[in-house]
Design an enzyme around this catalytic site. Sequence first.
Site, short mmCIF file in Angstrom:
data_model
loop_
_atom_site.label_atom_id
_atom_site.label_comp_id
_atom_site.label_asym_id
_atom_site.label_seq_id
_atom_site.Cartn_x
_atom_site.Cartn_y
_atom_site.Cartn_z
N CYS A 101 50.33 46.79 62.05
CA CYS A 101 51.19 45.49 62.50
C CYS A 101 52.56 45.79 63.17
O CYS A 101 52.70 45.15 64.16
CB CYS A 101 51.55 44.59 61.36
SG CYS A 101 49.95 44.13 60.50
N HIS A 111 56.99 39.10 61.93
CA HIS A 111 55.53 39.36 61.77
C HIS A 111 54.92 38.51 61.14
O HIS A 111 55.32 37.64 60.12
CB HIS A 111 55.30 40.83 61.23
CG HIS A 111 53.80 40.82 60.99
ND1 HIS A 111 52.89 40.53 62.16
CD2 HIS A 111 53.03 41.22 60.04
CE1 HIS A 111 51.65 41.06 61.60
NE2 HIS A 111 51.69 41.29 60.32
N ASN A 139 47.10 36.25 61.33
CA ASN A 139 47.74 37.50 61.29
C ASN A 139 46.99 38.32 62.39
O ASN A 139 46.02 38.87 62.28
CB ASN A 139 47.72 38.19 59.80
CG ASN A 139 48.47 39.47 60.07
OD1 ASN A 139 48.83 39.86 61.18
ND2 ASN A 139 48.65 40.11 58.86
N1 COA Z 1 39.39 31.28 49.03
C1 COA Z 1 39.27 31.00 47.69
N2 COA Z 1 39.75 31.66 46.68
C2 COA Z 1 40.24 33.05 47.06
C3 COA Z 1 40.19 33.53 48.16
C4 COA Z 1 39.76 32.43 49.30
N3 COA Z 1 39.85 32.75 50.82
N4 COA Z 1 40.91 34.61 48.53
C5 COA Z 1 40.94 34.94 47.03
N5 COA Z 1 40.52 33.81 46.32
C6 COA Z 1 40.82 34.14 44.85
C7 COA Z 1 40.64 35.37 44.14
O1 COA Z 1 39.49 35.78 44.13
C8 COA Z 1 41.43 34.93 42.88
O2 COA Z 1 40.27 34.56 42.00
P1 COA Z 1 40.22 34.85 40.59
O3 COA Z 1 41.64 34.44 39.92
O4 COA Z 1 39.03 33.90 40.01
O5 COA Z 1 39.91 36.29 40.61
C9 COA Z 1 42.15 33.99 43.25
O6 COA Z 1 41.82 33.40 44.32
C10 COA Z 1 43.86 34.50 43.31
O7 COA Z 1 43.83 35.60 43.93
P2 COA Z 1 44.86 36.37 44.22
O8 COA Z 1 44.88 37.59 45.11
O9 COA Z 1 45.82 36.26 42.97
O10 COA Z 1 45.93 35.28 45.46
P3 COA Z 1 47.22 35.38 45.78
O11 COA Z 1 47.97 34.11 45.45
O12 COA Z 1 47.88 36.69 45.87
O13 COA Z 1 46.93 34.97 47.43
C11 COA Z 1 46.70 36.63 49.39
C12 COA Z 1 45.99 36.20 48.17
C13 COA Z 1 46.22 37.70 49.89
C14 COA Z 1 47.13 35.13 50.30
C15 COA Z 1 48.23 36.93 49.13
O14 COA Z 1 48.24 38.02 48.13
C16 COA Z 1 48.95 37.58 50.55
O15 COA Z 1 49.38 36.71 51.19
N6 COA Z 1 48.91 39.15 50.44
C17 COA Z 1 49.66 39.67 51.41
C18 COA Z 1 48.72 39.63 52.69
C19 COA Z 1 48.89 39.72 53.88
O16 COA Z 1 50.02 39.30 54.66
N7 COA Z 1 48.53 41.25 54.53
C20 COA Z 1 49.12 41.65 55.88
C21 COA Z 1 50.25 42.33 55.63
S1 COA Z 1 50.78 42.74 57.23
#
Ligand code: COA
Length: 332
Positions: A113, A259, A289
């Site tokens: 990124c 970003h 993103n």
């Molecule tokens: N729809 C529904 N449920 C989803 C899902 C989706 N698209 N994606 C994940 N889940 C579920 C998971 O399976 C998990 O279920 P479980 O508790 O039964 O296992 C639950 O939602 C919570 O998942 P979790 O990973 O704890 O969610 P989170 O609050 O951390 O949010 C992200 C996930 C990816 C949005 C968050 O971690 C994030 O923003 N990370 C940074 C990602 C990013 O920007 N990356 C690029 C950087 S350059």
Amino acid sequence: MNRAVIIGTGSCLPERVLTNADLEQIVDTSDEWITTRTGISTRRIAERDERTSALATKAAREALSMANVSPKELDLIFLGTITSDMAMPSCACLVQKELGAVNAAAMDLNAACSGFVYGLDIAEKYIKSDPSMKILVIGAETLSTRTNWKDRNTCVLFGDGAGASVLTGSNNGSGILSSRLYSDGSLWQLLSMESAPRQVCPVLNDNPADADKQHDGSYIKMVGKDVFRYAVRSMEQAVLSQLEKEGVSINDVNLMIPHQANIRILRSLVEKLNIPIEKVFITVSKYGNTSAASIPICIDEANRSGRLTEGDLVLLCVFGGGFTWGVTLIRW
Ligand code: COA
């Protein structure tokens, strides 16, 4: 003092819109989950034959036109991407050919990124040594081609697009004031994407067919929670350190262009830096993103929509796979 100035900006978003409702048909997810966790409502998806170089070329043409620079005047092309059309040649060379930029050296930068911000930093160093140079910096991605469409954890986050800027030297007080790049390769496993399957020389393996059993697809893989934590912390520290180095405060910043990873990362960063949200340029709800394309798309939209005025202090900050991150301070 001569500085590297952005004299033209451009961007290109594919026509096709992928909505959260579309994603509900593809994986077990919901519009409510996606919008509350990421702030993303739609993202753009390239058509099958719409490669990264095509998006990059369109963005570049817009930037060159605004800068009133002909492709033949370009000395260098830097293209930040992790989704080049091919491993060889570089995407930058394909763009050079399309533009007819026959006098430019062209190369890709893989800083995930952070690719565009890395490119700006390098362009600035060249222009400092020769202010007459004209350099095209592009960020372009078709992440939809490297997304695991069965993985709801990642497939809702990314989108395709390209953005470009043309830079040259100027001594009118505007331009890049300073920038700083960072990397931490020790954390690479938190955000990664395999390259194409590797071949194995027959002398190394009795059964070459076994060689890539471990290869489970060239997809983006991510430990979301950890990436979230590192992204906020790294960008916050980098911004504060750069502001201090330049002797300016966050209150002096007129527009922050971060970003566009997701809205919760942006909100956490904004809170920690104590900058009003009105001073932050946000496109994540429309485009998701777009990796290296995210900042140059924002710069172009901010520029064309009148959010940037001469003399403004603009702060770019980015974070991505590698990990890589960086900050740029620009006097517009
Ligand atoms: N729809 C529904 N449920 C989803 C899902 C989706 N698209 N994606 C994940 N889940 C579920 C998971 O399976 C998990 O279920 P479980 O508790 O039964 O296992 C639950 O939602 C919570 O998942 P979790 O990973 O704890 O969610 P989170 O609050 O951390 O949010 C992200 C996930 C990816 C949005 C968050 O971690 C994030 O923003 N990370 C940074 C990602 C990013 O920007 N990356 C690029 C950087 S350059």
